[in-house]
Enzyme design. Structure first.
Site, mmCIF file in Angstrom:
data_model
loop_
_atom_site.group_PDB
_atom_site.id
_atom_site.type_symbol
_atom_site.label_atom_id
_atom_site.label_comp_id
_atom_site.label_asym_id
_atom_site.label_seq_id
_atom_site.Cartn_x
_atom_site.Cartn_y
_atom_site.Cartn_z
ATOM 1 N N GLN A 75 11.945 88.553 51.575
ATOM 2 C CA GLN A 75 12.957 87.590 51.132
ATOM 3 C C GLN A 75 14.000 87.330 52.211
ATOM 4 O O GLN A 75 14.408 88.227 52.948
ATOM 5 C CB GLN A 75 13.629 88.118 49.865
ATOM 6 C CG GLN A 75 14.559 87.131 49.184
ATOM 7 C CD GLN A 75 15.134 87.704 47.900
ATOM 8 O OE1 GLN A 75 14.724 88.756 47.443
ATOM 9 N NE2 GLN A 75 16.102 87.015 47.317
ATOM 10 N N CYS A 81 13.932 86.015 44.680
ATOM 11 C CA CYS A 81 13.100 87.222 44.669
ATOM 12 C C CYS A 81 11.922 87.071 43.712
ATOM 13 O O CYS A 81 10.859 87.660 43.912
ATOM 14 C CB CYS A 81 13.927 88.451 44.308
ATOM 15 S SG CYS A 81 14.671 88.388 42.664
ATOM 16 N N HIS A 252 16.506 92.089 39.508
ATOM 17 C CA HIS A 252 15.709 91.869 40.716
ATOM 18 C C HIS A 252 14.235 92.022 40.350
ATOM 19 O O HIS A 252 13.867 92.927 39.606
ATOM 20 C CB HIS A 252 16.122 92.905 41.760
ATOM 21 C CG HIS A 252 15.575 92.664 43.126
ATOM 22 N ND1 HIS A 252 15.840 91.523 43.847
ATOM 23 C CD2 HIS A 252 14.780 93.431 43.914
ATOM 24 C CE1 HIS A 252 15.241 91.597 45.026
ATOM 25 N NE2 HIS A 252 14.599 92.739 45.089
ATOM 26 N N ASN A 284 9.680 96.123 46.469
ATOM 27 C CA ASN A 284 10.895 95.323 46.525
ATOM 28 C C ASN A 284 10.671 94.192 47.527
ATOM 29 O O ASN A 284 10.375 94.454 48.696
ATOM 30 C CB ASN A 284 12.071 96.197 46.969
ATOM 31 C CG ASN A 284 13.394 95.468 46.962
ATOM 32 O OD1 ASN A 284 13.441 94.241 46.960
ATOM 33 N ND2 ASN A 284 14.484 96.213 46.959
ATOM 34 N N TRP A 286 12.596 92.532 49.162
ATOM 35 C CA TRP A 286 13.477 92.595 50.328
ATOM 36 C C TRP A 286 12.835 93.358 51.479
ATOM 37 O O TRP A 286 13.306 93.291 52.611
ATOM 38 C CB TRP A 286 14.794 93.287 49.964
ATOM 39 C CG TRP A 286 15.678 92.464 49.073
ATOM 40 C CD1 TRP A 286 15.534 91.150 48.748
ATOM 41 C CD2 TRP A 286 16.851 92.915 48.394
ATOM 42 N NE1 TRP A 286 16.536 90.745 47.900
ATOM 43 C CE2 TRP A 286 17.364 91.815 47.673
ATOM 44 C CE3 TRP A 286 17.531 94.138 48.318
ATOM 45 C CZ2 TRP A 286 18.507 91.894 46.884
ATOM 46 C CZ3 TRP A 286 18.669 94.215 47.535
ATOM 47 C CH2 TRP A 286 19.156 93.114 46.828
#
Length: 645
Positions: A75, A81, A252, A284, A286
């Site tokens: 991301q 997300c 998230h 995740n 991220w």
């Protein structure tokens, strides 16, 4: 071959040929390299942005580097997300990835054939019942030399950034991708149906049996290329993306990348070890910030697992956003799962095959936008659809109600909020072909929610059902797609007419139109006895007959008493002389069915509904009708108003 619609009527092959002829790289006039493609709510970006082609960002650009994987999707500055988690899941399913990115090998940067590169790419998304091909140029937003949004860990890999750009073009702007549910992107990548599981209300953390069932369900999802994500619900805006002490992020979307039963111990025979842990792996988007509890990266618990098993699972100690958890801990710390179920409709398959019925239409203000069942006066004006559950036992029906995606409306300044939608299901007569005009008993429903898609998985008795999809409030216009999946042919139909249409020869003096409508539901049969020795078991069903039309209930196996809730609808032409006849039959496989007993009733049109129980009659040796063994219970309604029920 996938049938698809060209977004903006842009032809990939024609545009590529045009660029090659001109000697200039493709420039997309429908999604310009300026602020209008980035934002709909501001005229200038909050950070410095340049638009660059991949060859201007790095020396050796590639569409993919060593194939596609979840590590290719990290991301960026955009709060999407939900999309990133879905794209990472897509990368792990090569067949699905190749469907979204068709002919990807020919879209590769090839330095040996630089003259073939025209700076144009194409992607396909399933949207509202059809596949749409979206063409983009390769100009990407860059800030301080780095891609602003989705990027790969390999600086020279660009498939994920270009995928995001195509999805943003479909939505109107990149900003329109802010906030969402992973199921939306998963459905757009696959054409599947989304399913929501509430871990809190389902009490999965404390119910071992339900947890085992959920684990098996997720395992099947993984085996069948169905993709899932999980998140922790927020109750107020300031909690969004708040990091907890566990390392998890609230609000998230985490992609679920594996569910495994992992054996403990270092035995050579570990594969036969019955001491196994139920584990789940998440990612995740991220690419960092992981779970820090038991079984996190580098935790001592991993010493209980053999090195061979750790290598097999690809356990690495690095902050890459991917981590393992005990399934029980997962159910305790996460609050919901969103899955995209790929519904197999192919007859050439080892997996369960589903039969699909679908219809796309709209709610029109003042006409058929009747609102939910709370709106008694208007509810039945909504569109109505019928489907069947065949056989003699309960079976599963999966129902999806989808509204049109609103993100493009948001980009165009036209609101962009989802309608609150849902559906209500009632069991109707087995032969009903016309709309219902009174509310029948509820057989199932969905929650009403302002989501793009609402899904329910229901276990239903054999019979015919009507689905009434609606908005929560009346007179709210909108388009929707209804999909129904059952184990056998659902005979899915949009119900258009309120009553039988007069035939073309209705003007003829001899034409006798229906005078009343008669609804008969068989509720139960009780205390039956076999009347012949043709079969070992008593397998009853009821035949409902009126004016030459016959409707039969399902067969109930090996029983003297059975419940049905199945019926027939009859438009009666001669109510004064016609009779309603119920025959209770015993089904025989190898020989003709045998009569257990029958009931014959007069037809009375009185606009009322009666529950009646009748003892069955049977002929004696002299031909007289006498009491037989058993009773049949029915619910009867009759009216001179053909739209009474």
């Amino acid at each position: 071959m996938v049938n698809y619609t060209k977004f903006g009527n842009q032809s990939y092959s024609a545009l590529k040929d045009k660029a090659k002829t001109s000697g200039q790289l493709f420039v997309d006039d429908l999604f310009k390299a300026d602020t209008s493609s980035l934002f709909f709510s501001r005229s200038s970006p909050p950070f410095a942005v340049e638009w660059k082609r991949p060859k201007e960002i790095c020396d050796d650009p590639r569409f993919t580097v060593d194939g596609a994987s979840s590590a290719d999707v990290t991301q960026g500055r955009l709060g999407n997300c939900w999309f990133v988690a879905a794209a990472a899941s897509l990368a792990e399913e090569k067949n699905l990835w190749s469907k979204v990115i068709p002919d990807h090998k020919n879209q590769e940067f090839n330095p040996e054939k630089a003259e073939d590169y025209q700076g144009i790419f194409r992607f396909r998304f399933w949207r509202f019942g059809e596949w749409i091909e979206v063409v983009v140029d390769d100009r990407l937003p860059v800030s301080n030399g780095e891609l602003c949004y989705v990027k790969s860990k390999a600086r020279n890999e660009f498939w994920s950034a270009l995928l995001e750009k195509a999805y943003a073009k479909l939505a109107g702007t990149y900003e329109a991708l802010e906030a969402g549910n992973p199921s939306e992107a998963l459905v757009d990548f696959t054409g599947g149906v989304s399913e929501y599981i509430d871990l809190v209300s389902g009490n999965y953390a404390n119910d071992l049996e339900k947890r085992k069932e959920l684990f098996q369900k997720l395992s099947k999802y993984m085996d069948r290329q169905s993709m899932t994500s999980a998140s922790i619900k927020v109750t107020k805006r300031e909690e969004m993306e708040q990091r907890l002490d566990t390392g998890l992020i609230k609000g998230h979307a985490y992609g679920i990348t594996a569910v495994e039963k992992i054996p403990l111990g270092d035995s050579f025979f570990s594969s036969f070890n019955t001491n196994r842990l139920f584990m789940i792996r998440l990612r995740n988007p991220w690419g960092e910030k992981e779970w820090n509890g038991p079984w996190s990266d580098g935790s001592a618990e991993w010493n209980k697992v053999s090195k061979k098993e750790r290598d097999k699972l690809g356990i690495t100690v690095e902050n890459d956003g991917e981590f393992w958890m005990l399934f029980e801990d997962f159910c305790r710390h996460f609050t919901n799962i969103t899955g995209c179920r790929l519904v197999n409709t192919s007859v050439f398959s080892f997996h369960k095959t589903w039969h699909e019925g679908s219809h796309k239409t709209k709610w029109v203000e003042g006409q058929n936008a009747g609102g939910c069942i709370n709106n008694k006066q208007t509810f039945l004006t909504n569109p109505q659809f019928r489907f069947d559950i065949t056989g003699s036992e309960k079976d599963v029906a999966m129902i999806s109600l989808m509204q049109k995606d609103k993100r493009r409306e948001k980009s165009e300044g036209r609101g962009g909020e989802n309608l609150t939608i849902g559906f209500f299901i009632m069991q109707i007569e087995l032969n009903r072909a016309y709309r219902i005009h009174s509310v029948y008993e509820k057989a199932g429903d969905s929650t009403f929610i302002n989501s793009r898609e609402v899904f329910s998985r229901l276990e239903l008795d054999p019979g015919r059902y009507v689905i009434i999809p609606s908005t929560f409030e009346p007179n709210i216009p909108g388009e929707f797609l209804l999909r129904v999946y059952t184990s056998s042919n659902p005979h899915f139909r949009y119900i258009e007419h309120d009553e039988p249409m007069p035939p073309w020869w209705s003007c003829c003096p001899c034409y006798n139109p229906p005078r009343c409508v008669l609804s008969v539901f068989v509720i139960a049969v009780d205390h039956l006895k076999k009347t012949s020795g043709r079969s070992m078991t008593l397998d009853p069903y009821v035949s409902i007959e009126c004016e030459g039309e016959t409707v039969k209930t399902s067969v109930k196996s090996s029983t003297e008493s059975a419940k049905y809730e199945e019926g027939g609808l009859f438009y009666v032409k001669k109510p004064q002389t016609s009779m309603l006849k119920l025959k209770v039959m015993d089904h025989n496989t190898m020989m003709p069915d045998s009569l257990i007993g029958e009931v014959e009733l007069k037809i009375t049109a009185n606009d009322k509904t009666f529950l009646e129980t009748h003892r069955v009659k049977i002929k004696d040796s002299a031909g007289a009708m006498v009491d037989g063994d058993g009773t049949v219970s029915i619910r009867v309604s009759c009216s001179n108003n053909l739209r009474f029920m």
